[in-house]
Design an enzyme around this catalytic site. Structure first.
Site, PDB file in Angstrom:
ATOM      1  N   LYS A  39      -6.461  -5.587  -5.344  1.00 30.35           N
ATOM      2  CA  LYS A  39      -6.575  -4.631  -4.234  1.00 30.35           C
ATOM      3  C   LYS A  39      -7.395  -3.418  -4.666  1.00 30.35           C
ATOM      4  O   LYS A  39      -8.272  -2.952  -3.941  1.00 30.35           O
ATOM      5  CB  LYS A  39      -5.185  -4.159  -3.782  1.00 30.35           C
ATOM      6  CG  LYS A  39      -4.454  -5.158  -2.911  1.00 30.35           C
ATOM      7  CD  LYS A  39      -2.995  -4.751  -2.722  1.00 30.35           C
ATOM      8  CE  LYS A  39      -2.206  -5.883  -2.090  1.00 30.35           C
ATOM      9  NZ  LYS A  39      -0.765  -5.759  -2.232  1.00 30.35           N
TER      10      LYS A  39
ATOM     11  N   GLN B 297       4.001  -2.027  -3.126  1.00 26.43           N
ATOM     12  CA  GLN B 297       4.020  -3.469  -3.410  1.00 26.43           C
ATOM     13  C   GLN B 297       5.454  -4.004  -3.429  1.00 26.43           C
ATOM     14  O   GLN B 297       6.333  -3.421  -4.074  1.00 26.43           O
ATOM     15  CB  GLN B 297       3.324  -3.730  -4.761  1.00 26.43           C
ATOM     16  CG  GLN B 297       3.174  -5.192  -5.121  1.00 26.43           C
ATOM     17  CD  GLN B 297       2.217  -5.953  -4.208  1.00 26.43           C
ATOM     18  OE1 GLN B 297       1.274  -5.396  -3.656  1.00 26.43           O
ATOM     19  NE2 GLN B 297       2.478  -7.239  -4.023  1.00 26.43           N
TER      20      GLN B 297
ATOM     21  N   ASP C 150       0.436  -1.654   5.705  1.00 25.59           N
ATOM     22  CA  ASP C 150       1.092  -2.959   5.670  1.00 25.59           C
ATOM     23  C   ASP C 150       1.696  -3.317   7.035  1.00 25.59           C
ATOM     24  O   ASP C 150       2.023  -4.478   7.279  1.00 25.59           O
ATOM     25  CB  ASP C 150       2.254  -2.938   4.660  1.00 25.59           C
ATOM     26  CG  ASP C 150       1.906  -3.625   3.352  1.00 25.59           C
ATOM     27  OD1 ASP C 150       1.101  -4.573   3.369  1.00 25.59           O
ATOM     28  OD2 ASP C 150       2.458  -3.208   2.319  1.00 25.59           O
TER      29      ASP C 150
HETATM   30  N1  GUN Z   1       4.108  -8.662  -1.568  1.00 28.74           N
HETATM   31  C1  GUN Z   1       3.666  -9.865  -1.121  1.00 28.74           C
HETATM   32  N2  GUN Z   1       2.891  -9.710  -0.022  1.00 28.74           N
HETATM   33  C2  GUN Z   1       2.862  -8.391   0.226  1.00 28.74           C
HETATM   34  C3  GUN Z   1       2.212  -7.610   1.227  1.00 28.74           C
HETATM   35  O1  GUN Z   1       1.515  -8.114   2.124  1.00 28.74           O
HETATM   36  N3  GUN Z   1       2.400  -6.260   1.132  1.00 28.74           N
HETATM   37  C4  GUN Z   1       3.164  -5.701   0.165  1.00 28.74           C
HETATM   38  N4  GUN Z   1       3.306  -4.386   0.185  1.00 28.74           N
HETATM   39  N5  GUN Z   1       3.776  -6.390  -0.771  1.00 28.74           N
HETATM   40  C5  GUN Z   1       3.611  -7.735  -0.739  1.00 28.74           C
END
Ligand code: GUN
Length: 297
Positions: A54, A98, A121
């Site tokens: 990311k 995350q 998100d």
């Molecule tokens: N962990 C797995 N997929 C995601 C996601 O799309 N966003 C976040 N914040 N954590 C994750």
């Protein structure tokens, strides 16, 4: 029949290119650099890979990336204090914590502490409510990526039967809401669904989001249907080593489907591209600017 392969990797590259264009325009015309903050608690290896990826892509499109790596025993109070600081920081337009968080931290509490306008998100309860009632919201990245690919492939989805397998808050439920918003007839199937193969055989669109390797097989697929495979599972190869597979058994599904997303190279790359798209959307909204077309629903 042999299915058209929906190339998520190429599609994601075009989305990132669009995002990059908007970043350049925001800098040039308004002196604004969109900023994305990512918070990682602990050292879960898969999460570390995602966060690194990311950060790299955020910088590649010209945005500012702020990474906060916290110790696994970080207290809830310290994490909430960091979120409050990021909420108040005008350089930051998007915040992502995350998941999964270590078990001593309450994920719902933490996610709901994020300013909904910065919740790229789309997990904050107010964004969930806005999406569920068909109002403008931040849309979760993976379902948004799936919808973009479906719209690109089909044009209108109106009247299609869609079966979403999996009822998670991250994928299944928001995906169902998005498909409903595009006038599909939507079924959410899950582990207790009776006659899952029979339910899936009704679908013009199958979203496989269960997290079980190669569970959906070609025999379940209506000829010509579109299969969107959200699964990313690492399995052992008989000859040693591992390989990535989806929640759909690719060869048998591709033999029957009209279109299918591969794993890897399907939904996965779209998720990060949509995170960047959401950050642009959040940045434009925060600054009272018109949000770009085609980057959100
Ligand atoms: N962990 C797995 N997929 C995601 C996601 O799309 N966003 C976040 N914040 N954590 C994750």
């Amino acid at each position: 029949m042999s299915a058209t392969v929906i190339d998520g990797k190429a599609f994601a590259a075009t989305v990132r290119q669009k995002v990059g264009g908007h970043v350049a325009r925001l800098k040039e015309e308004h002196g604004i650099t969109p900023g994305l903050a990512v918070v990682l608690v602990g050292e879960d290896p898969a999460s570390q890979v995602y966060v690194r990826s990311k950060g790299k892509m955020t910088l590649e499109v010209g945005m500012a990336s702020y990474e906060h790596k916290l110790e696994i025993d970080t207290s809830e109070a310290d994490l909430l204090a960091l979120i409050a600081q990021l909420n108040a920081d005008p350089k930051i337009h998007g915040i992502l914590v995350q998941l999964p968080l270590p078990p001593h931290l309450d994920s719902d509490l933490v996610i709901n502490a994020i300013d909904p306008a910065k919740d790229v998100d789309g997990f904050h309860i107010s964004n969930v409510g806005l999406l569920g009632t068909g109002q403008k919201s931040m849309v979760p990245c993976t379902p948004l990526g799936c919808l973009m690919m479906l719209r690109d492939h089909h044009g209108s989805l109106s009247g299609m039967n869609a079966v979403v397998i999996g009822r998670s808050n991250i994928v299944g439920k928001p995906m169902a809401n998005l498909l409903l918003g595009d006038s599909c007839t939507v079924t959410i199937a899950h582990s207790r669904t009776k006659d899952l193969p029979g339910v899936v055989r009704q679908a013009d669109i199958v979203i496989a989001a269960v997290g079980r390797p190669e569970m959906v097989i070609g025999d379940w697929i209506k000829p010509g249907a579109t299969v969107i495979d959200v699964g990313i599972n690492r399995i052992d190869k008989p000859e040693g080593g591992t390989r990535l597979v989806g929640d759909a058994e690719y060869a048998s599904c591709a033999a029957v489907a009209g279109a299918i997303t591969p794993v890897p190279g399907g939904v996965g790359p779209m998720t990060i591209a949509c995170l960047l798209a959401n950050t642009i959307t959040a940045c434009c909204r925060a600054n009272g600017l018109a949000e770009p077309e085609g980057l959100t629903v």
